[in-house]
Design an enzyme around this catalytic site. Structure first.
Site, PDB file in Angstrom:
ATOM      1  N   LYS A 113      42.491 -18.053 -38.323  1.00 29.28           N
ATOM      2  CA  LYS A 113      41.885 -16.899 -37.669  1.00 29.28           C
ATOM      3  C   LYS A 113      40.408 -17.178 -37.397  1.00 29.28           C
ATOM      4  O   LYS A 113      39.730 -17.825 -38.203  1.00 29.28           O
ATOM      5  CB  LYS A 113      42.058 -15.697 -38.606  1.00 29.28           C
ATOM      6  CG  LYS A 113      41.540 -14.374 -38.109  1.00 29.28           C
ATOM      7  CD  LYS A 113      41.833 -13.339 -39.199  1.00 29.28           C
ATOM      8  CE  LYS A 113      41.381 -11.949 -38.813  1.00 29.28           C
ATOM      9  NZ  LYS A 113      41.702 -10.986 -39.898  1.00 29.28           N
ATOM     10  N   SER A 119      44.387  -7.394 -38.340  1.00 30.93           N
ATOM     11  CA  SER A 119      43.457  -8.164 -37.530  1.00 30.93           C
ATOM     12  C   SER A 119      43.843  -9.624 -37.336  1.00 30.93           C
ATOM     13  O   SER A 119      43.221 -10.328 -36.539  1.00 30.93           O
ATOM     14  CB  SER A 119      42.062  -8.098 -38.160  1.00 30.93           C
ATOM     15  OG  SER A 119      42.066  -8.642 -39.467  1.00 30.93           O
ATOM     16  N   SER A 148      45.958  -6.663 -42.688  1.00 29.02           N
ATOM     17  CA  SER A 148      45.764  -7.642 -41.617  1.00 29.02           C
ATOM     18  C   SER A 148      46.497  -8.963 -41.744  1.00 29.02           C
ATOM     19  O   SER A 148      46.549  -9.729 -40.782  1.00 29.02           O
ATOM     20  CB  SER A 148      44.272  -7.925 -41.448  1.00 29.02           C
ATOM     21  OG  SER A 148      43.580  -6.749 -41.149  1.00 29.02           O
TER      22      SER A 148
END
Length: 469
Positions: free
Chosen positions: A80, A155, A179
């Protein structure tokens, strides 16, 4: 052969590389080609690691020389874009950090590299990792590979979409309230938020506050999650929350002197749940009766007394708002997207409300401790609905209208309490979207929930299912 490579799990790829059935260069090229073919539609990958092929060539040479190989030698992984990667763009989904290249790897990245894995790419996220959809002003919106009109979540939505679409076999995401597990559920992959502090947050924004934040593995199989976790866990001497108790997961069957006892629930205390999601949770729980596990429907009174999402919100706004203010100080409003503006405009939590919320958090921890004095694990839903259309902010779930934050109702209790949880696909909606369950365990008992997850994976209707991209 390319499809066999890009939909193989990391454990199999590592084995084939070790046995010289595949070369790291072949594996890397297959994933780079897959990104080129699918990313224009999915928009999961935001930047490639420029030296990925050179690293793959070096890994291949090490195999040919007969060197000692790490457990993930030659396997690509993604991370990420909030997780620092030395010399590789890490822009946090914000124009404020456009062009940022850290000097050092985050601890989690460094540990996967030490295990022999090779950084392939960085993946999309909401601005500052702060929403349940992955959209920002810098790299745009990610789409769900099962249905491009729907979200892959947030996320860590870019990460979940990349793995589901075959762009990556293994990834790193972060989890503040949903997330890692929510995006995995929305895209039909597997993930784990381990016990708080098991994997250091060093090299990940924000440096503070960290007490609800986690970093963890995302993949397409339980054995990959277990393998990655075995390499990621343990203190690093920098993150004060990182655990002093190393947790090893060796993949062996769990041996107990008595049958496991598992409870399952979809509420009350977790918010409203779509009936088809509740049915998948019940089905998953009941499937565990065959191996001789004691399975019962349960309730946890502490969750009914203190709604964990409200507790989290009251504490987190007080703690997180200064981090947003520091990151955005002196910046033009046009550089900020939805959630940064929302966070900065939220009223401060009063001191009395903050203290009340802290006490409620303690009651939640005590309530789970009481539950785990009787049971070895808990099975719940991850999300109350399957992946939804982009941009939806209000939902009607089982006759109740709620806002989008309520999608975190079953995941955020684990952030407030620090408990570990695995997300695993176990069914499909009427519209063909994945539905997942969450296996929750005691503090530092990842081995038990990974064992239960492996039992569920073996009978999951979604085992080896992939989107038709």
């Amino acid at each position: 052969m390319s499809k066999e490579i890009f939909y193989a799990d990391a454990t199999r790829l590592a084995s084939m590389i070790r046995n010289r059935d595949l070369s790291p260069v072949e594996v890397m090229q297959a994933h780079i080609d897959r990104i080129a073919a699918t990313n224009p539609d999915v928009n999961a990958v935001v930047s490639l690691a420029e030296d990925a092929m050179n690293q793959a060539a070096a890994a291949e040479a090490a195999v040919m020389r007969g060197e000692e190989l790490g457990p993930l030698h030659g396997v690509p992984f993604t991370a990420k874009d909030s997780i620092d990667t030395a010399g590789v763009l890490t822009q946090r989904g914000s124009p404020i950090f456009k062009g940022r290249r850290p000097d050092e790897d985050a601890t989690s990245v460094a540990r996967l590299k030490k295990a022999g894995a090779i950084l392939l790419a960085k993946t999309n996220l909401p601005e500052f990792s702060y929403w349940i959809e992955s959209d920002n002003l810098l790299s745009g919106r990610s789409n769900n590979p099962w249905d491009l009109t729907r979200t892959p979540g947030g996320s860590s939505g870019g990460e979940s979409a990349a793995i589901a679409a075959g762009m990556s076999p293994l990834g790193l995401g972060t989890d503040l309230a949903i997330s890692i597990r929510g995006p995995a559920a929305q895209t039909g992959i597997t993930s784990m938020k381990a016990t708080h502090g098991s994997v250091p947050m060093t090299g990940i924004w924000p440096r503070a506050p960290c007490r609800f934040w986690h970093v963890g593995p995302m993949a397409r199989s339980v054995r990959d999650i277990a393998l990655a976790f075995s390499q990621l866990s343990g203190p690093d001497g920098h993150d004060a929350f990182s655990s002093n108790a190393l947790v090893y997961v060796d993949g062996l069957p769990l041996i107990t002197s008595r049958p496991l006892r598992i409870g399952w629930m979809t509420g009350p205390g977790l918010g409203p749940v779509d009936p088809q999601v509740a049915a998948v949770v019940k089905s998953a729980a009941h499937s565990l009766m065959a191996p001789g596990i004691v399975v019962e429907q349960v309730g946890i009174p502490a969750l009914e007394r203190d709604f964990a999402l409200e507790v989290f919100n009251r504490i987190h706004v007080m703690e997180m708002k200064p981090a947003f203010a520091a990151a955005t100080a002196g910046r033009h409003p046009d550089e900020l997207y939805k959630m940064a503006k929302t966070m900065l405009s939220m009223p401060d939590t009063s001191l009395s409300d903050f203290i009340d919320a802290e006490q409620a958090a303690e009651r939640l921890r005590d309530g789970f401790a009481e539950y785990f004095s009787h049971y070895d694990a808990l099975i719940t839903h991850v999300l109350p609905i399957p992946a939804h259309k982009h941009g939806v902010e209000k939902f009607v779930i089982d006759g109740h209208e709620v806002d989008a934050t309520y999608l975190q109702g079953a995941t955020v209790p684990l952030n407030v309490t620090g408990l570990p949880g695995v997300a695993l696909p176990f069914g499909k909606s009427h519209e063909g979207m994945p539905i997942s369950v969450q296996i929750v365990g005691k503090w530092h008992d990842e081995r038990t929930i990974l064992h239960i997850a492996s039992l569920l994976e073996a009978v999951s209707p979604l085992k080896d299912a992939h989107p038709s991209l």
